[in-house]
Design a protein around this motif. Structure first.
Motif, mmCIF file in Angstrom:
data_model
loop_
_atom_site.group_PDB
_atom_site.id
_atom_site.type_symbol
_atom_site.label_atom_id
_atom_site.label_comp_id
_atom_site.label_asym_id
_atom_site.label_seq_id
_atom_site.Cartn_x
_atom_site.Cartn_y
_atom_site.Cartn_z
ATOM 1 N N PRO A 115 0.713 -1.322 0.013
ATOM 2 C CA PRO A 115 -0.054 0.044 -0.218
ATOM 3 C C PRO A 115 0.896 1.373 0.012
ATOM 4 N N MET A 116 1.767 1.333 0.559
ATOM 5 C CA MET A 116 2.846 2.492 0.843
ATOM 6 C C MET A 116 3.411 2.897 -0.649
ATOM 7 N N THR A 117 3.660 1.901 -1.498
ATOM 8 C CA THR A 117 4.197 2.185 -2.655
ATOM 9 C C THR A 117 3.243 3.303 -3.535
ATOM 10 N N ILE A 118 2.057 3.150 -3.306
ATOM 11 C CA ILE A 118 0.904 4.113 -4.036
ATOM 12 C C ILE A 118 1.388 5.589 -3.510
ATOM 13 N N TYR A 119 1.799 5.748 -2.463
ATOM 14 C CA TYR A 119 2.149 7.033 -2.269
ATOM 15 C C TYR A 119 3.234 7.854 -2.786
ATOM 16 N N ARG A 120 4.299 6.895 -3.496
ATOM 17 C CA ARG A 120 5.457 7.374 -4.043
ATOM 18 C C ARG A 120 4.611 7.800 -5.406
ATOM 19 N N HIS A 121 3.665 7.476 -5.841
ATOM 20 C CA HIS A 121 3.213 8.207 -7.325
ATOM 21 C C HIS A 121 2.100 9.023 -7.206
ATOM 22 N N PHE A 122 1.136 8.973 -6.068
ATOM 23 C CA PHE A 122 -0.166 9.898 -5.857
ATOM 24 C C PHE A 122 0.061 10.146 -4.475
ATOM 25 N N PRO A 123 -0.233 11.437 -4.220
ATOM 26 C CA PRO A 123 -0.063 11.890 -2.842
ATOM 27 C C PRO A 123 -1.340 11.340 -1.771
ATOM 28 N N ASN A 124 -2.415 11.165 -2.469
ATOM 29 C CA ASN A 124 -3.425 10.589 -1.603
ATOM 30 C C ASN A 124 -4.605 9.989 -2.541
ATOM 31 N N ARG A 125 -5.514 9.742 -1.865
ATOM 32 C CA ARG A 125 -6.816 9.019 -2.687
ATOM 33 C C ARG A 125 -7.429 9.846 -3.578
ATOM 34 N N ALA A 126 -7.634 11.190 -3.124
ATOM 35 C CA ALA A 126 -8.219 12.222 -3.714
ATOM 36 C C ALA A 126 -7.392 12.510 -5.062
ATOM 37 N N ALA A 127 -6.288 12.649 -5.054
ATOM 38 C CA ALA A 127 -5.406 12.823 -6.406
ATOM 39 C C ALA A 127 -5.595 11.668 -7.218
ATOM 40 N N LEU A 128 -5.512 10.377 -6.712
ATOM 41 C CA LEU A 128 -5.785 9.211 -7.613
ATOM 42 C C LEU A 128 -7.103 9.437 -8.280
ATOM 43 N N LEU A 129 -8.109 9.591 -7.576
ATOM 44 C CA LEU A 129 -9.584 9.759 -8.176
ATOM 45 C C LEU A 129 -9.698 10.864 -9.094
ATOM 46 N N GLN A 130 -8.904 12.224 -8.779
ATOM 47 C CA GLN A 130 -8.931 13.219 -9.707
ATOM 48 C C GLN A 130 -8.207 12.549 -11.061
ATOM 49 N N ARG A 131 -7.191 11.982 -10.975
ATOM 50 C CA ARG A 131 -6.423 11.395 -12.429
ATOM 51 C C ARG A 131 -7.382 10.475 -12.954
ATOM 52 N N LEU A 132 -8.075 9.726 -12.207
ATOM 53 C CA LEU A 132 -9.094 8.688 -13.013
ATOM 54 C C LEU A 132 -9.863 9.553 -13.878
ATOM 55 N N GLY A 133 -10.431 10.701 -13.211
ATOM 56 C CA GLY A 133 -11.478 11.587 -13.959
ATOM 57 C C GLY A 133 -10.866 12.304 -15.163
ATOM 58 N N GLU A 134 -9.546 12.716 -15.020
ATOM 59 C CA GLU A 134 -8.896 13.176 -16.103
ATOM 60 C C GLU A 134 -8.870 12.373 -17.165
ATOM 61 N N ASP A 135 -8.288 11.196 -16.696
ATOM 62 C CA ASP A 135 -8.107 10.193 -18.083
ATOM 63 C C ASP A 135 -9.432 9.880 -18.815
ATOM 64 N N GLY A 136 -10.442 9.973 -17.940
ATOM 65 C CA GLY A 136 -11.822 9.671 -18.671
ATOM 66 C C GLY A 136 -11.969 10.434 -19.539
ATOM 67 N N THR A 137 -11.749 11.907 -19.139
ATOM 68 C CA THR A 137 -12.177 12.933 -20.001
ATOM 69 C C THR A 137 -11.124 13.107 -21.099
#
Length: 206
Positions: free
Chosen positions: A39-61
């Motif tokens: 789980p901690m590996t994720i934070y090396r790429h995304f600072p938090n869950r909100a940033a990850l969800l935002q990225r999903l939205g951006e990719d969808g757009t």
């Protein structure tokens, strides 16, 4: 290379979870388990869950923008507009969980109407506004502000899709698709420079 591969695995796992169960299904532990990482590996790429969800939205757009940017194979701007709206509907129904965060939330698409949109910062609007402007130049559509017309058509489409997803129609998907096309054609008839008819080959498309 390793960093990019890990980030892609994280995004792939997060998107799969999101499309299956929405935001509630997305947690760092579930993403890690699906991606086969700590789980901690994720934070090396995304600072938090909100940033990850935002990225999903951006990719969808971005995905939808790419699909809309492929010109429909018809010279008639009215038919091109209807086909563009059909692409929009296809994406929304195929990716219902991504539809709202990808297209409606300001966090995933900060461009606002009219200033950002008229400055051509929104790929979603550019292709539609350009098609509308082409229709006005050809004399198929009455002279107007193409950006405002694009917003009107987009708002109409997104409203219908949102109501359908909220189960405010008794139509099955095929029935809703037919209503959606006819409803958009009604709007376009009101925008045409010359009197038009609702009858169109698209009304009978499968």
């Amino acid at each position: 290379m390793h960093t990019s591969s890990t980030a892609d695995r994280i995004l792939g796992a997060a998107r799969a979870l999101f499309e299956d169960g929405g935001e509630a299904a997305v947690s760092m532990r579930r993403i890690a388990a699906r991606a086969g990482i700590a789980p901690m590996t994720i934070y090396r790429h995304f600072p938090n869950r909100a940033a990850l969800l935002q990225r999903l939205g951006e990719d969808g757009t971005r995905e939808l923008t790419d699909r809309l940017s492929t010109p429909p194979d018809t010279p008639d701007p009215i038919e091109r507009l209807l086909e563009l709206q059909e692409v929009y509907l296809d994406y929304a129904l195929k990716h219902p969980q991504l539809f709202e965060p990808g297209l409606l939330r300001s966090g995933s698409d900060p461009n606002r109407f009219p200033d950002d949109v008229k400055a051509r910062r929104s790929g979603l609007f550019n292709v539609m506004a350009d098609t509308i402007a082409d229709g006005m130049e050809q004399g198929r559509l009455a002279d107007d502000d193409p950006w405002e017309v694009a917003m009107t058509l987009w708002a109409h489409a997104i409203g219908l899709i949102t109501l359908y997803r909220a189960e405010r129609f008794t139509y099955d998907e095929a029935g809703f698709r037919g209503f959606y096309r006819t409803s958009l054609r009604r709007m376009l008839c009101g925008l045409e420079a010359e009197p038009c008819t609702l009858d169109s080959p698209m009304e009978h498309a499968g």
